[in-house]
Design a protein around this motif. Structure first.
Motif, PDB file in Angstrom:
ATOM      1  N   ASP A  26       0.849  -1.187   0.000  1.00  0.00           N
ATOM      2  CA  ASP A  26       0.000   0.000   0.000  1.00  0.00           C
ATOM      3  C   ASP A  26       0.883   1.233   0.000  1.00  0.00           C
ATOM      4  O   ASP A  26       2.075   1.171   0.286  1.00  0.00           O
ATOM      5  CB  ASP A  26      -0.917  -0.011   1.232  1.00  0.00           C
ATOM      6  N   GLY A  27       0.270   2.345  -0.290  1.00  0.00           N
ATOM      7  CA  GLY A  27       0.986   3.612  -0.298  1.00  0.00           C
ATOM      8  C   GLY A  27       0.620   4.451   0.908  1.00  0.00           C
ATOM      9  O   GLY A  27      -0.305   4.139   1.653  1.00  0.00           O
ATOM     10  N   PRO A  28       1.337   5.559   1.078  1.00  0.00           N
ATOM     11  CA  PRO A  28       1.030   6.469   2.179  1.00  0.00           C
ATOM     12  C   PRO A  28      -0.248   7.260   1.881  1.00  0.00           C
ATOM     13  O   PRO A  28      -0.673   7.348   0.731  1.00  0.00           O
ATOM     14  CB  PRO A  28       2.256   7.383   2.223  1.00  0.00           C
ATOM     15  N   PRO A  29      -0.846   7.845   2.908  1.00  0.00           N
ATOM     16  CA  PRO A  29      -2.079   8.611   2.711  1.00  0.00           C
ATOM     17  C   PRO A  29      -1.962   9.732   1.672  1.00  0.00           C
ATOM     18  O   PRO A  29      -2.929   9.991   0.950  1.00  0.00           O
ATOM     19  CB  PRO A  29      -2.362   9.180   4.107  1.00  0.00           C
ATOM     20  N   ASP A  30      -0.795  10.353   1.550  1.00  0.00           N
ATOM     21  CA  ASP A  30      -0.666  11.456   0.585  1.00  0.00           C
ATOM     22  C   ASP A  30      -0.732  10.996  -0.866  1.00  0.00           C
ATOM     23  O   ASP A  30      -0.834  11.823  -1.769  1.00  0.00           O
ATOM     24  CB  ASP A  30       0.589  12.290   0.858  1.00  0.00           C
ATOM     25  N   THR A  31      -0.703   9.679  -1.101  1.00  0.00           N
ATOM     26  CA  THR A  31      -0.869   9.158  -2.467  1.00  0.00           C
ATOM     27  C   THR A  31      -2.174   8.393  -2.617  1.00  0.00           C
ATOM     28  O   THR A  31      -2.379   7.693  -3.603  1.00  0.00           O
ATOM     29  CB  THR A  31       0.303   8.230  -2.859  1.00  0.00           C
ATOM     30  N   GLY A  32      -3.052   8.507  -1.605  1.00  0.00           N
ATOM     31  CA  GLY A  32      -4.335   7.813  -1.669  1.00  0.00           C
ATOM     32  C   GLY A  32      -4.360   6.491  -0.930  1.00  0.00           C
ATOM     33  O   GLY A  32      -5.360   5.793  -0.938  1.00  0.00           O
ATOM     34  N   GLY A  33      -3.272   6.140  -0.295  1.00  0.00           N
ATOM     35  CA  GLY A  33      -3.221   4.876   0.438  1.00  0.00           C
ATOM     36  C   GLY A  33      -3.694   5.018   1.869  1.00  0.00           C
ATOM     37  O   GLY A  33      -3.981   6.110   2.349  1.00  0.00           O
ATOM     38  N   ARG A  34      -3.776   3.870   2.533  1.00  0.00           N
ATOM     39  CA  ARG A  34      -4.146   3.854   3.951  1.00  0.00           C
ATOM     40  C   ARG A  34      -3.017   3.272   4.803  1.00  0.00           C
ATOM     41  O   ARG A  34      -3.223   2.930   5.941  1.00  0.00           O
ATOM     42  CB  ARG A  34      -5.431   3.052   4.158  1.00  0.00           C
ATOM     43  N   ASN A  35      -1.846   3.119   4.207  1.00  0.00           N
ATOM     44  CA  ASN A  35      -0.678   2.607   4.929  1.00  0.00           C
ATOM     45  C   ASN A  35      -0.932   1.217   5.501  1.00  0.00           C
ATOM     46  O   ASN A  35      -0.549   0.906   6.625  1.00  0.00           O
ATOM     47  CB  ASN A  35      -0.251   3.592   6.023  1.00  0.00           C
ATOM     48  N   LEU A  36      -1.572   0.355   4.698  1.00  0.00           N
ATOM     49  CA  LEU A  36      -1.923  -0.992   5.143  1.00  0.00           C
ATOM     50  C   LEU A  36      -0.807  -2.012   4.953  1.00  0.00           C
ATOM     51  O   LEU A  36      -0.907  -3.131   5.442  1.00  0.00           O
ATOM     52  CB  LEU A  36      -3.174  -1.493   4.392  1.00  0.00           C
TER      53      LEU A  36
END
Length: 142
Positions: A26-36
């Motif tokens: 997953d990606g970081p929140p700033d790229t649309g992810g939820r850091n899962l």
């Protein structure tokens, strides 16, 4: 060898290996992810760390060294601009055991880096990959 990557949501994906294992990326929140889960580029460094650790421990055991633990830290520096490839990668081994030979540990790290570790050799075609090690007498702290 084959893997499968399936989109879950946003920028989260699940990777499934041919050997029957799964991992979430997953990606970081700033790229649309939820850091899962791990980032895909982190997975490359994990693969390198796992591949070279496998080699070093196997060689030391074959050399009758009393290895109790092996921990590898892999630091990657990426390019500032897209594509943000790794430019430099440093692999640091901490090898724990009793009476380990500095010569044998050094040789195992060298052989892995220069001959056996496919991940290290492949990434080394694109980035500067360096290695070092330290020997620690006794078991690793838990």
């Amino acid at each position: 060898m084959q893997v499968r990557v399936k989109w879950l949501e946003q920028v989260a994906f699940v990777g499934e290996t041919g050997s029957g294992h799964a991992i979430v990326m997953d990606g970081p929140p700033d790229t649309g992810g939820r850091n899962l889960g791990a980032r895909p580029m982190e997975m490359l460094l994990l693969g390198l760390g796992g591949c070279t650790s496998f080699d070093v421990v196997a060689m030391l055991k074959k050399g009758r060294q009393e290895v109790l633990d092996c921990e590898v830290t892999v630091d990657g520096t990426r390019a500032e601009t897209v594509p943000k490839v790794f430019t430099d990668i440093h692999v640091h081994f901490r090898v724990y055991g009793h009476g380990l030979s500095e010569k044998q540990v050094g040789r195992a790290v060298e052989l892995s880096a220069e001959k056996y570790c496919s991940a290290s050799l492949m990434l080394g075609a694109a980035a500067r990959v360096t290695h070092d090690f330290e020997i620690i007498e006794g078991p690793a702290p838990r």
